[in-house]
Design an enzyme around this catalytic site. Sequence first.
Site, PDB file in Angstrom:
ATOM      1  N   GLU A   1      -1.448  -9.515  -7.226  1.00  0.00           N
ATOM      2  CA  GLU A   1      -0.521  -9.036  -8.259  1.00  0.00           C
ATOM      3  C   GLU A   1      -0.526 -10.027  -9.420  1.00  0.00           C
ATOM      4  OE1 GLU A   1       3.522  -8.274  -6.940  1.00  0.00           O
ATOM      5  OE2 GLU A   1       4.102  -7.538  -8.922  1.00  0.00           O
TER       6      GLU A   1
ATOM      7  N   GLU B   1       7.064   0.903  -5.115  1.00  0.00           N
ATOM      8  CA  GLU B   1       8.479   0.769  -4.702  1.00  0.00           C
ATOM      9  C   GLU B   1       9.424   1.507  -5.646  1.00  0.00           C
ATOM     10  OE1 GLU B   1       9.365  -3.405  -3.928  1.00  0.00           O
ATOM     11  OE2 GLU B   1       8.087  -3.383  -2.153  1.00  0.00           O
TER      12      GLU B   1
ATOM     13  N   GLU C   1       2.069  -3.512   1.705  1.00  0.00           N
ATOM     14  CA  GLU C   1       2.636  -4.860   1.524  1.00  0.00           C
ATOM     15  C   GLU C   1       3.272  -5.258   2.842  1.00  0.00           C
ATOM     16  OE1 GLU C   1       5.155  -5.876  -1.843  1.00  0.00           O
ATOM     17  OE2 GLU C   1       4.051  -4.469  -3.124  1.00  0.00           O
TER      18      GLU C   1
HETATM   19  O1  AHR Z   1       4.859  -9.091  -3.178  1.00  0.00           O
HETATM   20  C1  AHR Z   1       5.970  -9.444  -3.954  1.00  0.00           C
HETATM   21  C2  AHR Z   1       6.792  -8.232  -4.385  1.00  0.00           C
HETATM   22  O2  AHR Z   1       7.423  -7.669  -3.263  1.00  0.00           O
HETATM   23  C3  AHR Z   1       6.061  -7.074  -5.011  1.00  0.00           C
HETATM   24  O3  AHR Z   1       5.870  -7.214  -6.364  1.00  0.00           O
HETATM   25  C4  AHR Z   1       6.973  -5.915  -4.733  1.00  0.00           C
HETATM   26  O4  AHR Z   1       6.284  -4.693  -4.630  1.00  0.00           O
HETATM   27  C5  AHR Z   1       7.688  -6.311  -3.459  1.00  0.00           C
HETATM   28  O5  AHR Z   1       9.052  -6.100  -3.530  1.00  0.00           O
END
Ligand code: AHR
Length: 492
Positions: A27, A171, A289
């Site tokens: 990210e 999300e 994730e």
């Molecule tokens: O991985 C860190 C963050 O956690 C991401 O940006 C988000 O999608 C999640 O809440």
Amino acid sequence: MTDAHLSLDPAFEIAPVNRRLFGSFVEHMGRCVYTGIYEPGHPSATPEGFRGDVLELTRELGVSVVRYPGGNFVSGYRWEDGVGPDRPVRLDPAWRQIETNRFGLGEFMDWTAKAGVEPMMAVNLGTRGIQEACDLLEYANFPGGTHLSDLRIKHGAAEPYGIRLWCLGNEMDGPWQIGHKTATEYGRLANESAKAMRLIDPGVELVLCGSSNSQMPTFGAWEATVLEHAYDAVDYVSLHAYYEEDGDLGSFLAAAADMDRFIASVVATADHVKARLRRTKKMMLSFDEWNVWNQARYEGREQGGFEEAPALIEDTFTAADAVVVGDFLITLLRHADRVSVACQAQLANVIAPIRTAPGGPAWRQTIFHPFALTARHARGTVLRVEPRSPLLDTARYGEAAQLSAVATLDDQGVTLIAVNRSAHEALDLTADLRTLGRLKLAQTHLLEAGADPHATEAAVVPLTNAQLDGGQLRALLPAASWSLIRLAFTGS
Ligand code: AHR
């Protein structure tokens, strides 16, 4: 000491081992990209500016697929800023960062080629919508002869990128998300985006946002609603989960039992929608994730000033974290019939197995080891292991089996991976392997957290007590430990 037993049989197949279960996540957050995977001028940098030491560790980790560019970041991102010669500097409101856009889609695709991983892109369905998602797909995957595909060619990529996996936002159930939506709003937008994207490239595989975690007040209802809207247009529904110790080691060591229930609940919800809609298609899951994240220590970003590549959530992991990460991988493999993609969040610096110092070295965290060994040795077919295990009573997750285990079977042999979730008690494991044919012990690996669960180093040593006799394997699994036992066929 307690006893546990399991039986392996080649007929007890769950599903083939899908390499996409060994995914990761990059990210534009903190130092994951800048000074993580990308640092022009670093002594190990490639001509493109990628950190060579991180590329090497990524390959060693055995990562298969990498999700990009977010995360919360994607919900305010303009993908056009990261392609071509003009790279505007922008605010990233999600993480209160300055985004220079020196790294964008083209750089990411070059990096994936060098790392030998498959890209998994996310489109912005927060501040943007169907048109921008379609534009990005056309730029990336259309061969040429249109404005956007010709722009990609002009930017140096003559061949289409052919990106298969696409996340429809990130999300979107979370109130913190830029452009947060209700389930109905998101379900309709995701469905229409998916339909339009498939018209451009029918070969894409699309991931619908499930809940941000199973504690969300809308968990379950969110999945049911968004799937009702988009069932026919998508291939996967996503799951996200982070776990932390929170002062209760006993519960933490059993965190994968919660991950297991989370997966089962999403499967049940997806199958319920399938029945209501009278469909035959099976909805698969993308656990895109997952990790350990000490969120209790995270102060949030509401107050931070806007900085370039700030050091965000650079958790230092412990031996106990490594055991739990190993157990998450066991759990994902055990659900290989429904979970097709999984991404550990994230790859470098941000709650990551790989850490770096700007201008300095890169190193492996404790959680690197179970990931790398599982990715290397889990191959072929996942087998059910039919465990008989004592139960632990945990304050946070209720009852959980003390033994967590999975096995895989391939042409050359069998891999058995096991975690003893008890913080204090060793586990005497016997495994009946007689139906598998003649085997010999090939390699054993043990990562132990019992003596010092909070140590920030974790050595992987041989599990010297493992013995194979007449098709019966016996091994003493120390308290709070992760083990991998590789057995090879002897031929005759
Ligand atoms: O991985 C860190 C963050 O956690 C991401 O940006 C988000 O999608 C999640 O809440």
